[in-house]
Motif scaffolding. Sequence first.
Motif, PDB file in Angstrom:
ATOM      1  N   ILE A 296       0.855  -1.185   0.000  1.00  0.00           N
ATOM      2  CA  ILE A 296       0.000   0.000   0.000  1.00  0.00           C
ATOM      3  C   ILE A 296       0.889   1.233   0.000  1.00  0.00           C
ATOM      4  CG2 ILE A 296      -1.726   1.339   1.254  1.00  0.00           C
ATOM      5  CD1 ILE A 296      -2.779  -1.244   2.435  1.00  0.00           C
ATOM      6  N   SER A 297       0.638   2.139  -0.938  1.00  0.00           N
ATOM      7  CA  SER A 297       1.375   3.397  -1.012  1.00  0.00           C
ATOM      8  C   SER A 297       0.372   4.548  -1.085  1.00  0.00           C
ATOM      9  CB  SER A 297       2.288   3.416  -2.238  1.00  0.00           C
ATOM     10  OG  SER A 297       2.914   4.680  -2.382  1.00  0.00           O
ATOM     11  N   ILE A 298       0.502   5.518  -0.172  1.00  0.00           N
ATOM     12  CA  ILE A 298      -0.431   6.650  -0.110  1.00  0.00           C
ATOM     13  C   ILE A 298       0.376   7.942  -0.141  1.00  0.00           C
ATOM     14  CG2 ILE A 298      -2.250   7.778   1.209  1.00  0.00           C
ATOM     15  CD1 ILE A 298      -2.854   5.099   2.516  1.00  0.00           C
ATOM     16  N   GLY A 299       0.035   8.823  -1.081  1.00  0.00           N
ATOM     17  CA  GLY A 299       0.646  10.140  -1.166  1.00  0.00           C
ATOM     18  C   GLY A 299      -0.338  11.206  -0.732  1.00  0.00           C
ATOM     19  N   LEU A 300       0.061  12.060   0.216  1.00  0.00           N
ATOM     20  CA  LEU A 300      -0.826  13.065   0.802  1.00  0.00           C
ATOM     21  C   LEU A 300      -0.235  14.472   0.654  1.00  0.00           C
ATOM     22  CD1 LEU A 300      -1.578  11.179   4.142  1.00  0.00           C
ATOM     23  CD2 LEU A 300      -3.113  11.348   2.163  1.00  0.00           C
ATOM     24  N   PRO A 301      -1.077  15.494   0.574  1.00  0.00           N
ATOM     25  CA  PRO A 301      -0.576  16.876   0.524  1.00  0.00           C
ATOM     26  C   PRO A 301       0.184  17.247   1.795  1.00  0.00           C
ATOM     27  CG  PRO A 301      -2.871  16.764  -0.190  1.00  0.00           C
ATOM     28  CD  PRO A 301      -2.539  15.427   0.397  1.00  0.00           C
ATOM     29  N   ARG A 302       1.064  18.234   1.651  1.00  0.00           N
ATOM     30  CA  ARG A 302       1.895  18.655   2.769  1.00  0.00           C
ATOM     31  C   ARG A 302       1.194  19.648   3.695  1.00  0.00           C
ATOM     32  NH1 ARG A 302       7.242  17.426   1.814  1.00  0.00           N
ATOM     33  NH2 ARG A 302       7.736  16.722  -0.311  1.00  0.00           N
ATOM     34  N   ASP A 303      -0.004  20.074   3.391  1.00  0.00           N
ATOM     35  CA  ASP A 303      -0.609  21.224   4.057  1.00  0.00           C
ATOM     36  C   ASP A 303      -0.935  21.021   5.527  1.00  0.00           C
ATOM     37  OD1 ASP A 303      -0.468  22.243   1.524  1.00  0.00           O
ATOM     38  OD2 ASP A 303      -2.567  21.874   1.047  1.00  0.00           O
ATOM     39  N   THR A 304      -0.961  19.800   6.025  1.00  0.00           N
ATOM     40  CA  THR A 304      -1.409  19.579   7.392  1.00  0.00           C
ATOM     41  C   THR A 304      -0.801  18.298   7.954  1.00  0.00           C
ATOM     42  OG1 THR A 304      -3.396  19.464   8.787  1.00  0.00           O
ATOM     43  CG2 THR A 304      -3.442  18.237   6.714  1.00  0.00           C
ATOM     44  N   SER A 305      -1.138  18.001   9.192  1.00  0.00           N
ATOM     45  CA  SER A 305      -0.737  16.739   9.810  1.00  0.00           C
ATOM     46  C   SER A 305      -1.929  15.790   9.808  1.00  0.00           C
ATOM     47  CB  SER A 305      -0.238  16.966  11.235  1.00  0.00           C
ATOM     48  OG  SER A 305      -1.224  17.632  12.013  1.00  0.00           O
ATOM     49  N   TYR A 306      -1.641  14.511  10.027  1.00  0.00           N
ATOM     50  CA  TYR A 306      -2.672  13.484   9.883  1.00  0.00           C
ATOM     51  C   TYR A 306      -2.660  12.531  11.073  1.00  0.00           C
ATOM     52  CZ  TYR A 306      -2.449  15.039   5.019  1.00  0.00           C
ATOM     53  OH  TYR A 306      -2.442  15.801   3.861  1.00  0.00           O
ATOM     54  N   ARG A 307      -3.831  11.976  11.317  1.00  0.00           N
ATOM     55  CA  ARG A 307      -3.927  10.869  12.269  1.00  0.00           C
ATOM     56  C   ARG A 307      -3.727   9.586  11.471  1.00  0.00           C
ATOM     57  NH1 ARG A 307      -9.300   9.148  15.776  1.00  0.00           N
ATOM     58  NH2 ARG A 307      -8.466   7.148  16.556  1.00  0.00           N
ATOM     59  N   ILE A 308      -2.613   8.914  11.713  1.00  0.00           N
ATOM     60  CA  ILE A 308      -2.216   7.778  10.894  1.00  0.00           C
ATOM     61  C   ILE A 308      -2.352   6.488  11.682  1.00  0.00           C
ATOM     62  CG2 ILE A 308      -0.394   6.757   9.504  1.00  0.00           C
ATOM     63  CD1 ILE A 308      -1.267   9.374   8.363  1.00  0.00           C
ATOM     64  N   GLU A 309      -2.977   5.497  11.069  1.00  0.00           N
ATOM     65  CA  GLU A 309      -3.046   4.153  11.645  1.00  0.00           C
ATOM     66  C   GLU A 309      -2.594   3.174  10.568  1.00  0.00           C
ATOM     67  OE1 GLU A 309      -6.962   3.416  13.046  1.00  0.00           O
ATOM     68  OE2 GLU A 309      -7.020   5.190  14.343  1.00  0.00           O
ATOM     69  N   THR A 310      -1.483   2.480  10.814  1.00  0.00           N
ATOM     70  CA  THR A 310      -0.935   1.576   9.812  1.00  0.00           C
ATOM     71  C   THR A 310      -0.598   0.230  10.437  1.00  0.00           C
ATOM     72  OG1 THR A 310       1.318   2.361  10.223  1.00  0.00           O
ATOM     73  CG2 THR A 310       0.072   3.455   8.470  1.00  0.00           C
ATOM     74  N   GLY A 311      -0.406  -0.758   9.578  1.00  0.00           N
ATOM     75  CA  GLY A 311       0.005  -2.068  10.067  1.00  0.00           C
ATOM     76  C   GLY A 311       0.264  -3.018   8.922  1.00  0.00           C
TER      77      GLY A 311
END
Length: 273
Positions: free
Chosen positions: A223-238
């Motif tokens: 899985i590869s996800i690209g996100l904008p730089r404008d903010t921070s994120y709540r990330i849940e990965t595994g």
Amino acid sequence: MTRTARTARPVHTARTARTARRSRAGAVGVAGLAVVLMASVAACGADAGEDRDPEHRSFALEGRTLTVDSDDSALELVAADVDEVEVTRWFEGRVMVGGKPRVTWEMREDRLELRLKCDGLVADCAAKHRIEVPRGVAVAVRSDDGSVTAKGFAEPLEVRSADGAVRVGDTTGPLELHTDDASVRALGVASRSVKVSTRDGSVKLELGVVPDLVESRSDDGSISIGLPRDTSYRIETGSDDGSVDVSVPRDQGSSHVVTAHTQDGSVTVRNVD
């Protein structure tokens, strides 16, 4: 004097032997012909793109939702400036041992049904449909077998494929993309809600706007996800069996939630320019 009775023996004449040899030769010949025919079909698989004279048909759509129900066809969906659902169909098929192949299309209320009949001992068929959808219409796709590509949608788009890759681009509406056996790509999209899953295949997402929610899952694939730089994120990965690399700013209190889970494969969450 009494003679001992002898057991009768089957009489093998020259004609009987020739008949047996011919029967065996005929069976071998039929089997050999079937193998040759199947090998010929396998070597030259049908390609819908070879259809130089595609058919076109328009279907009226009264509501603001459309369901595309396809059993065996590659699908290309485009939001366009049209008043009706415009469908172009390419088809190539041959059946050497069996009935004549055919394709059908029919609109039932808000459901466009696309069917391919290609049955026989030696059969090879391929179909492709390009579907232009009026703007402002929400679309749901149900595909049993075949790739699905879509672009230009501002309304909700849902794609469920049993066997085929899913590709989406230039889309701003909410996305739900699912396939049982292939990869999923959503590149250059500006959707704020993206839900993606695949049982056997990789996932690649690149978003042009900050999303509110991204949910992604693969049973067997990276899985590869690209996100904008404008903010921070709540990330849940595994990942049960693979590396995890998260390089975006993280904030557990963020309202922008991104989840990525795979059983077998790597997970990457990064910023895109």
